[in-house]
Enzyme design. Structure first.
Site, short mmCIF file in Angstrom:
data_model
loop_
_atom_site.label_atom_id
_atom_site.label_comp_id
_atom_site.label_asym_id
_atom_site.label_seq_id
_atom_site.Cartn_x
_atom_site.Cartn_y
_atom_site.Cartn_z
N ASN A 193 41.37 35.70 37.05
CA ASN A 193 42.55 36.00 36.22
C ASN A 193 42.33 35.42 34.84
O ASN A 193 41.89 34.27 34.72
CB ASN A 193 43.80 35.37 36.84
N GLU A 194 42.64 36.18 33.82
CA GLU A 194 42.50 35.71 32.44
C GLU A 194 41.22 34.88 32.30
O GLU A 194 41.24 33.72 31.87
CB GLU A 194 43.74 34.93 31.98
N GLU A 316 50.32 41.75 34.34
CA GLU A 316 51.32 40.78 33.84
C GLU A 316 51.98 41.40 32.62
O GLU A 316 51.28 41.79 31.66
CB GLU A 316 50.66 39.44 33.46
O1 AHR Z 1 52.79 34.41 33.99
C1 AHR Z 1 52.51 33.15 33.47
C2 AHR Z 1 51.07 33.01 33.04
O2 AHR Z 1 50.80 33.87 31.98
C3 AHR Z 1 50.02 33.37 34.05
O3 AHR Z 1 49.75 32.32 34.92
C4 AHR Z 1 48.82 33.64 33.21
O4 AHR Z 1 47.95 34.56 33.80
C5 AHR Z 1 49.42 34.15 31.91
O5 AHR Z 1 48.88 33.51 30.82
#
Ligand code: AHR
Length: 513
Positions: A193-194, A316
């Site tokens: 993730n990211e 997201e």
């Molecule tokens: O949704 C909050 C955060 O936002 C998540 O953990 C991350 O993936 C994003 O930066």
């Protein structure tokens, strides 16, 4: 201050220039080709603040009414929402999460520090079994976000085996020992993730290689077929998408994208419930910009994958305001007003247009974090305006998207953006019922909307409206029903022309039978 006065003037000038207050729409009910994937209505649950603990899970010994440890009130509200897919355990948390710490007898599970979110101690009492059983109770697909940042290939490979292998394999046997005989079906697997940020601060070239390596060992066991999702870009980072498409290509089934409606990443993001009209229209502009962003990412994907085999997953999205005063820092607990409801409706309208490429979206997050569906306080629970939008829009899940043309007056807003007053989307479900959702973002005036529906015969129209006296209104624990859907009757059909009088700042879903 000077800037504020100038932008207000710009806003007022533009509004008075465009004083028509009417819009026209033509819906091509016989030209629908794309199905709106139900996964566009996906949710996201991270170990962050009180999303999991207190929000979804209270444990069986809690005095908060629960069903096997899950809050019964939240569970029922989510069942009603028809959540199609739930992403877990992060977010940033996912890349520090070691799944083996969250299985087996709870008293033996080690604790950890949740470094991303306020340094809270995580006791791992909600782990793989608790999550996958929740998905079964909600009848939704699980979307597991795997640890690439601080985890090993072996760890991720074994997690997949643990969840999905039905054979006489070491991880399947460990799962059985922990009380679950039959493997779960897990389709969606995020490989990190990211990864450009909290997931490892990687360069796209390096991550692309890691993706290839990690995903190789995530096997399909016993009829389970993984849909593997690479960690994608944030917002305007088109290079990330380009490098991933070039270097990973069809080794991934999906590529993610994160886009928040946020004023910026440093300093105050603004209060969720205190804003003026300039701020409101700015928010609409920033929210609508996601259309340009997805179009640009899609254009890059089209070059490498013209047949659109690889999905774009906006896993997201949503609003990100300052945390509510008095709440724990780093827990991202925010209120939710009519402004947030519009961010939901406008964004869903946009996603519907690109479902030939956008296959999933997960609003952040399901309970008590960011633009949530539900807020809880001890035993109490409230449904947010965003929940109500998702509920009014659920009729579009799995329906055929109907193309439409929309002409609407617009307003110029801060940061050189333009916001049409009206947004719309339409679909036809498997019973031939047409649903039209309309948003009038005009803060002050109603709009007459004329909708042409050539060839459509309508015997009955019903509708629901979401609105309130003020854009800053919200549901609180003291007044939980300030904003909730009401019956809407201001829609009249003559021949094939539907006339709708949309009040200022309102969201309507019509059902045409
Ligand atoms: O949704 C909050 C955060 O936002 C998540 O953990 C991350 O993936 C994003 O930066």
């Amino acid at each position: 201050m000077k800037k504020q006065i100038l932008t207000s003037a710009l806003l007022v000038a533009s509004m008075s220039l465009s004083a028509q207050k009417s819009a026209s729409i033509k819906i091509y009910a016989d030209q629908g080709k794309e199905i709106i994937p139900k996964e566009i209505y996906g949710q996201f649950a991270e170990h962050l603040g009180s999303c999991i603990y207190g929000g979804l899970w209270v444990g069986e010994n809690s005095d908060i009414p629960n069903t096997k440890g899950y809050r019964t009130d939240v569970l029922n509200a989510l069942k009603d929402l028809q959540v199609p897919v739930l992403r877990w355990p992060g977010g940033c948390f996912a890349d520090e999460y070691h799944w083996m710490d969250g299985i087996g007898p709870k008293e033996n599970r080690p604790k950890m520090v949740n470094n991303n979110w306020g340094g809270t101690i995580e006791d791992n009492s909600f782990g793989t079994h608790e999550f996958l059983n929740l998905c079964e109770m909600l009848n939704c697909e699980p979307y597991i976000s795997g640890n690439v940042g601080s985890g090993s290939v072996e760890e991720l490979a074994k997690w997949v085996e643990y969840m999905t292998s039905d054979g006489d394999s070491p991880m399947a046997n460990l799962r059985r020992k922990n009380g679950r005989d039959k493997a779960w079906k897990v389709k969606f697997l995020g490989v990190g993730n990211e990864s450009w940020g909290c997931g490892g601060s990687m360069r796209p070239e390096y991550y692309a290689d890691l993706y290839r390596r990690y995903s190789t060992y995530c096997r399909n066991y016993d009829g389970n077929s993984l849909y593997k999702i690479a960690s994608g870009a944030s917002d305007y980072d088109y290079n990330w998408t380009e490098v991933l498409m070039k270097n990973v290509g069809h080794r991934m089934n999906g590529l993610s994208l994160h886009y928040y409606t946020v004023t910026g990443w440093s300093g105050s993001k603004g209060a969720a419930t205190k804003f003026n009209k300039d701020d409101y229209y700015w928010t609409m502009g920033k929210c609508l910009e996601i259309e340009d962003v997805v179009k640009k990412h899609i254009a890059i994907m089209d070059q490498y994958d013209p047949k659109k085999h690889i999905g774009l997953l906006v896993d997201e999205w949503g609003t990100w305001w300052d945390e509510e005063p008095g709440t724990t820092r780093g827990h991202l607990y925010q209120q939710n007003t009519l402004r947030d409801a519009f961010v939901a409706s406008l964004t869903l309208d946009i996603f519907h247009k690109y479902t030939d490429r956008i296959k999933m979206a997960n609003i952040a997050q399901i309970v008590n974090v960011l633009q949530s569906m539900i807020l809880t306080k001890g035993k109490e629970m409230i449904l947010t305006p965003t929940y109500h939008v998702f509920n009014m829009y659920k009729v579009h899940q799995g329906a055929t998207y109907l193309p439409l043309n929309l002409i609407s007056d617009k307003i110029n807003v801060r940061d050189n953006r333009t916001v049409p007053f009206i947004s719309a989307t339409a679909s036809k479900d498997k019973n031939g019922i047409i649903h039209i959702s309309l948003s009038n973002v005009d803060a002050d005036e109603y709009q007459e909307v004329s909708i042409e529906l050539p060839g459509v015969k309508v015997n009955n129209i019903s509708g629901q409206i979401l609105t309130s006296n003020n854009l800053t209104d919200y549901n609180s624990f003291e007044n939980p029903n300030v904003i909730k859907p009401q019956d809407f009757k201001d829609a009249k059909m003559t021949k094939s022309l539907l006339k709708v009088k949309l009040p200022a700042k309102s969201i309507v879903t019509l059902t045409l039978k």
